[in-house]
Design an enzyme around this catalytic site. Structure first.
Site, PDB file in Angstrom:
ATOM      1  N   LYS A 209      63.451  19.725 -51.825  1.00 23.80           N
ATOM      2  CA  LYS A 209      63.480  20.763 -50.799  1.00 23.80           C
ATOM      3  C   LYS A 209      63.216  22.132 -51.433  1.00 23.80           C
ATOM      4  O   LYS A 209      62.384  22.892 -50.983  1.00 23.80           O
ATOM      5  CB  LYS A 209      64.835  20.740 -50.099  1.00 23.80           C
ATOM      6  CG  LYS A 209      65.014  21.809 -49.052  1.00 23.80           C
ATOM      7  CD  LYS A 209      66.331  21.667 -48.317  1.00 23.80           C
ATOM      8  CE  LYS A 209      66.557  22.898 -47.448  1.00 23.80           C
ATOM      9  NZ  LYS A 209      67.792  22.856 -46.692  1.00 23.80           N
ATOM     10  N   GLU A 215      66.511  18.409 -62.496  1.00 20.21           N
ATOM     11  CA  GLU A 215      66.260  16.986 -62.767  1.00 20.21           C
ATOM     12  C   GLU A 215      64.865  16.602 -62.277  1.00 20.21           C
ATOM     13  O   GLU A 215      64.087  15.927 -62.975  1.00 20.21           O
ATOM     14  CB  GLU A 215      67.288  16.096 -62.051  1.00 20.21           C
ATOM     15  CG  GLU A 215      68.701  16.172 -62.594  1.00 20.21           C
ATOM     16  CD  GLU A 215      69.543  17.247 -61.928  1.00 20.21           C
ATOM     17  OE1 GLU A 215      68.954  18.203 -61.348  1.00 20.21           O
ATOM     18  OE2 GLU A 215      70.778  17.157 -61.993  1.00 20.21           O
ATOM     19  N   GLY A 271      69.370  18.947 -47.143  1.00 21.54           N
ATOM     20  CA  GLY A 271      68.889  17.916 -48.072  1.00 21.54           C
ATOM     21  C   GLY A 271      69.374  16.528 -47.687  1.00 21.54           C
ATOM     22  O   GLY A 271      68.594  15.571 -47.622  1.00 21.54           O
ATOM     23  N   ARG A 272      70.668  16.405 -47.400  1.00 26.13           N
ATOM     24  CA  ARG A 272      71.221  15.068 -47.112  1.00 26.13           C
ATOM     25  C   ARG A 272      70.905  14.607 -45.695  1.00 26.13           C
ATOM     26  O   ARG A 272      71.297  13.518 -45.294  1.00 26.13           O
ATOM     27  CB  ARG A 272      72.724  15.058 -47.375  1.00 26.13           C
ATOM     28  CG  ARG A 272      73.501  16.142 -46.649  1.00 26.13           C
ATOM     29  CD  ARG A 272      74.905  16.291 -47.210  1.00 26.13           C
ATOM     30  NE  ARG A 272      75.620  17.455 -46.685  1.00 26.13           N
ATOM     31  CZ  ARG A 272      75.538  18.676 -47.177  1.00 26.13           C
ATOM     32  NH1 ARG A 272      74.743  18.939 -48.195  1.00 26.13           N
ATOM     33  NH2 ARG A 272      76.227  19.671 -46.641  1.00 26.13           N
ATOM     34  N   GLU A 357      79.342  15.248 -49.495  1.00 20.32           N
ATOM     35  CA  GLU A 357      78.764  16.574 -49.724  1.00 20.32           C
ATOM     36  C   GLU A 357      78.935  17.429 -48.468  1.00 20.32           C
ATOM     37  O   GLU A 357      79.026  18.651 -48.554  1.00 20.32           O
ATOM     38  CB  GLU A 357      77.273  16.466 -50.106  1.00 20.32           C
ATOM     39  CG  GLU A 357      76.747  17.717 -50.783  1.00 20.32           C
ATOM     40  CD  GLU A 357      75.355  17.557 -51.392  1.00 20.32           C
ATOM     41  OE1 GLU A 357      75.227  17.583 -52.627  1.00 20.32           O
ATOM     42  OE2 GLU A 357      74.383  17.401 -50.628  1.00 20.32           O
ATOM     43  N   HIS A 388      85.074 -10.558 -53.990  1.00 15.15           N
ATOM     44  CA  HIS A 388      85.459 -11.142 -55.278  1.00 15.15           C
ATOM     45  C   HIS A 388      85.734 -10.059 -56.305  1.00 15.15           C
ATOM     46  O   HIS A 388      85.710 -10.321 -57.511  1.00 15.15           O
ATOM     47  CB  HIS A 388      84.356 -12.089 -55.757  1.00 15.15           C
ATOM     48  CG  HIS A 388      84.187 -13.258 -54.829  1.00 15.15           C
ATOM     49  ND1 HIS A 388      84.923 -14.408 -54.959  1.00 15.15           N
ATOM     50  CD2 HIS A 388      83.425 -13.405 -53.716  1.00 15.15           C
ATOM     51  CE1 HIS A 388      84.586 -15.235 -53.975  1.00 15.15           C
ATOM     52  NE2 HIS A 388      83.685 -14.646 -53.209  1.00 15.15           N
ATOM     53  N   LYS A 512      75.879  23.008 -62.323  1.00 15.63           N
ATOM     54  CA  LYS A 512      74.472  23.292 -62.668  1.00 15.63           C
ATOM     55  C   LYS A 512      74.400  24.487 -63.608  1.00 15.63           C
ATOM     56  O   LYS A 512      73.667  24.472 -64.601  1.00 15.63           O
ATOM     57  CB  LYS A 512      73.671  23.629 -61.405  1.00 15.63           C
ATOM     58  CG  LYS A 512      73.454  22.485 -60.439  1.00 15.63           C
ATOM     59  CD  LYS A 512      72.540  22.961 -59.308  1.00 15.63           C
ATOM     60  CE  LYS A 512      72.514  22.009 -58.138  1.00 15.63           C
ATOM     61  NZ  LYS A 512      71.786  22.505 -56.984  1.00 15.63           N
TER      62      LYS A 512
HETATM   63  O1  F6P Z   1      72.692  19.735 -55.901  1.00 16.33           O
HETATM   64  C1  F6P Z   1      72.852  19.226 -54.616  1.00 16.33           C
HETATM   65  C2  F6P Z   1      71.577  19.256 -53.867  1.00 16.33           C
HETATM   66  O2  F6P Z   1      71.271  20.554 -53.520  1.00 16.33           O
HETATM   67  C3  F6P Z   1      71.627  18.356 -52.649  1.00 16.33           C
HETATM   68  O3  F6P Z   1      72.222  18.961 -51.572  1.00 16.33           O
HETATM   69  C4  F6P Z   1      70.178  18.041 -52.467  1.00 16.33           C
HETATM   70  O4  F6P Z   1      69.998  16.947 -51.627  1.00 16.33           O
HETATM   71  C5  F6P Z   1      69.784  17.791 -53.895  1.00 16.33           C
HETATM   72  O5  F6P Z   1      70.502  18.747 -54.639  1.00 16.33           O
HETATM   73  C6  F6P Z   1      68.329  17.889 -54.188  1.00 16.33           C
HETATM   74  O6  F6P Z   1      67.819  19.149 -53.864  1.00 16.33           O
HETATM   75  P1  F6P Z   1      66.271  19.402 -53.744  1.00 16.33           P
HETATM   76  O7  F6P Z   1      65.747  18.554 -52.650  1.00 16.33           O
HETATM   77  O8  F6P Z   1      66.133  20.870 -53.448  1.00 16.33           O
HETATM   78  O9  F6P Z   1      65.643  19.046 -55.058  1.00 16.33           O
END
Ligand code: F6P
Length: 548
Positions: A209, A215, A271-272, A357, A388, A512
């Site tokens: 987003k 990452e 995002g979620r 979240e 199990h 972060k």
């Molecule tokens: O760090 C949390 C977050 O902001 C989530 O809310 C989001 O889904 C995820 O990181 C990834 O963010 P992006 O889509 O901006 O890479």
């Protein structure tokens, strides 16, 4: 600043506390014995989902009191404001309009006076065009070979949704395509996803987003290196092998992806809550645009139900209220989601972000500390595996763990006849577990089996463990959409009652920032001022033991 009374000082809250104290913990055996119609009355049907909530520690009075709490706390007003596109995400001053992502083409939903539905459908159409070209082989890689591998690079909401749905809908996917998901900044993730792929046949979808997530950008950069090394180093290859899903055209372009190859979404999609936006492109390539639309229609069906169904039969409302009943009045700390479908193996992990979240907050919408419990720990894995492993604790441990059981009447069509036969055994377990959890086994019942007295306490099941059973005919794209929307709105209801902002996520920021500060200590041995003594010693050990 809201001047409405604090949640715990509301008369409706006090009424629920009194009700809880009067009742102690109602016994499901007694509730069922006293009311033969309970199993029929405590069922709500939404689309293809039959939701049985009769095995809950509730009476009609409990439900009425919970409904009064919902009314008093303004759940319905906030719901309507969300659907209207008002900026209910107060700390980010944003609208919350994932419901617009699945609205029909002729709907009108405005943000700041502009109807967003045409933009939504324009992007869906662009996605469909692209997905069809990849699926048909018309879109080729840099060397002219057709794309056979799709690797989605994203994390959190830019990974969990499509990864979960890809697993869920495997039976509907084009099996000639390999689709993989890379999220972890641990290089092992990208390595394992790519080591057996041919770069000439691989498409990377960079999903972010913000397009600033460390990452994702790190993995995407490494993927570009892998691709260019594999294809002779010609930068032009990037245009045929990388597309981006983002709200941030500037950063996409800075990364080197042509914005013609970008599928956009908007800041009013959290995002979620984003996987039915452009973030679903990998899924759309896998299942095709028509199936994707069926899934969106499933979402929409439940959106409309949530928006219009009366409170007594409003499924997300009921599920949200039941969670409040256990979390706030029975001290339950967690909530298990137990799908009896191997295809839903990633469903609970997806819900963890959605729920935790969203509602893992300890200040209210005005920034005041809350004096009540908010979101639960959400956990679970597919049945029957959990039986199990950890079901022992649910059956005989000391904790109250409300659980959702999700099952399907039919296995997916493509299983062999032999494997289809296993489905009845799977579902026999599904039904047996909720029965055992609810009604248990009394000491007398154990004794009647001839069990020696010293073992009777060990073999007794006190039962009275609450469960919801969600049953659908089969797991289709529409049913998946329905299930997700059900949980999205359940989370909404709970956040509204707790008066928290379910749509921000400030709690992820500190880690972060600190990671960025610590990294130079690991890579260059830099002195990081302000490290506590424990962390400083850990970093020093890491530096000493690191082999290269
Ligand atoms: O760090 C949390 C977050 O902001 C989530 O809310 C989001 O889904 C995820 O990181 C990834 O963010 P992006 O889509 O901006 O890479």
């Amino acid at each position: 600043m809201s001047d409405s009374p604090k949640l715990v000082r509301r008369p409706e809250w006090a009424a629920l506390e009194d009700h809880r104290a009067d009742q102690l913990r109602p016994q499901l055996r007694e509730l069922f014995a006293a009311d033969p119609g309970r199993a029929e009355r405590y069922v709500v049907t939404v689309g293809d989902l039959r939701i049985d909530y009769s095995k809950h520690l509730i009476t009609d009075e409990t439900l009425a009191l919970l409904q009064e709490l919902a009314t008093a706390t303004g759940v319905f007003g906030l719901r309507d404001a969300m659907f209207r596109g008002e900026k209910i995400n107060v700390t980010e001053d944003r609208a919350v309009l994932h419901t617009a992502l699945r609205a029909p083409r002729d709907a009108v939903i405005e943000v700041d006076g502009e109807n967003v539905v045409p933009q939504v459908h324009a992007v869906l159409d662009k996605m469909a065009g692209f997905a069809n070209r990849v699926r048909s082989g018309e879109w080729t890689g840099h060397t002219g070979r057709r794309i056979r591998n799709v690797v989605n690079i994203g994390i959190g909401g830019s990974d969990l949704g499509p990864a979960m749905a890809y697993e869920a809908l495997r039976a509907f996917t084009d099996r000639s395509l390999t689709v993989r998901f890379v999220s972890n900044v641990d290089g092992a993730d990208l390595h394992e996803a790519t080591h057996d792929l041919d770069p000439a046949e691989t498409l990377f979808i960079v999903a972010s987003k913000t397009f600033t997530t460390i990452e994702t950008i790190t993995n995407a950069t490494s993927a570009r290196t892998w691709l260019l090394e594999g294809l002779g180093g010609d930068d032009k290859a990037v245009a045929k092998h990388f597309v981006a899903l983002s709200t941030n055209a500037g950063k996409v372009s800075d990364f080197g992806i042509d914005t013609d190859n970008m599928f956009e979404f908007w800041d009013w999609v959290g995002g979620r809550y984003s996987f039915d936006s452009a973030i679903g492109l990998s899924l759309m390539i896998a299942i095709g645009p028509d199936r994707f639309r069926e899934m969106l229609d499933g979402f929409h069906l439940v959106d409309e139900h949530f928006r219009t169904a009366p409170a007594e039969s409003n499924a997300p409302l009921l599920l949200g209220l039941l969670g409040v009943w256990y979390g706030n009045f029975h001290d339950a700390q967690s909530h298990a989601v137990l799908p009896y479908s191997h295809y839903l193996s990633k469903f609970t992990a997806y819900l963890q972000q959605l729920d935790m979240e969203s509602n893992g907050k300890s200040v209210d919408r005005d920034g005041n500390p809350v004096e009540w419990q908010t979101g639960p720990v959400v956990w679970g894995t597919p049945g029957t595996n959990g039986q199990h492993a950890y079901y022992q604790l649910i059956h005989q441990g000391t904790k109250l763990i409300p659980a959702d059981f999700i099952g399907f009447v039919n296995p997916v069509a493509e299983l062999s006849d032999g494997l289809k036969k296993q489905h009845d055994l799977l579902m026999a377990n599904f039904f047996a577990q909720t029965q055992a959890l609810a009604f248990g086994k009394t000491p007398d019942e154990v004794r009647a089996e001839g069990v020696p007295e010293e073992l009777v306490p060990h073999k007794t099941f006190k039962g009275n463990h609450p469960t919801t059973t969600i049953l659908a005919r089969e797991l289709t794209p529409s049913v998946l959409g329905q299930l997700i929307a059900l949980y999205e709105h359940k989370v909404f209801v709970q956040g509204a009652i707790w008066n928290i902002d379910s749509f921000d996520q400030w709690g992820v920021e500190l880690g972060k920032v600190l990671a960025k500060r610590v990294e130079p200590a690991l890579t260059e041995g830099a002195d990081v001022p302000g490290l506590d003594s424990s962390t400083a010693a850990l970093v020093a050990t890491y530096r000493t033991l690191r082999s290269s």
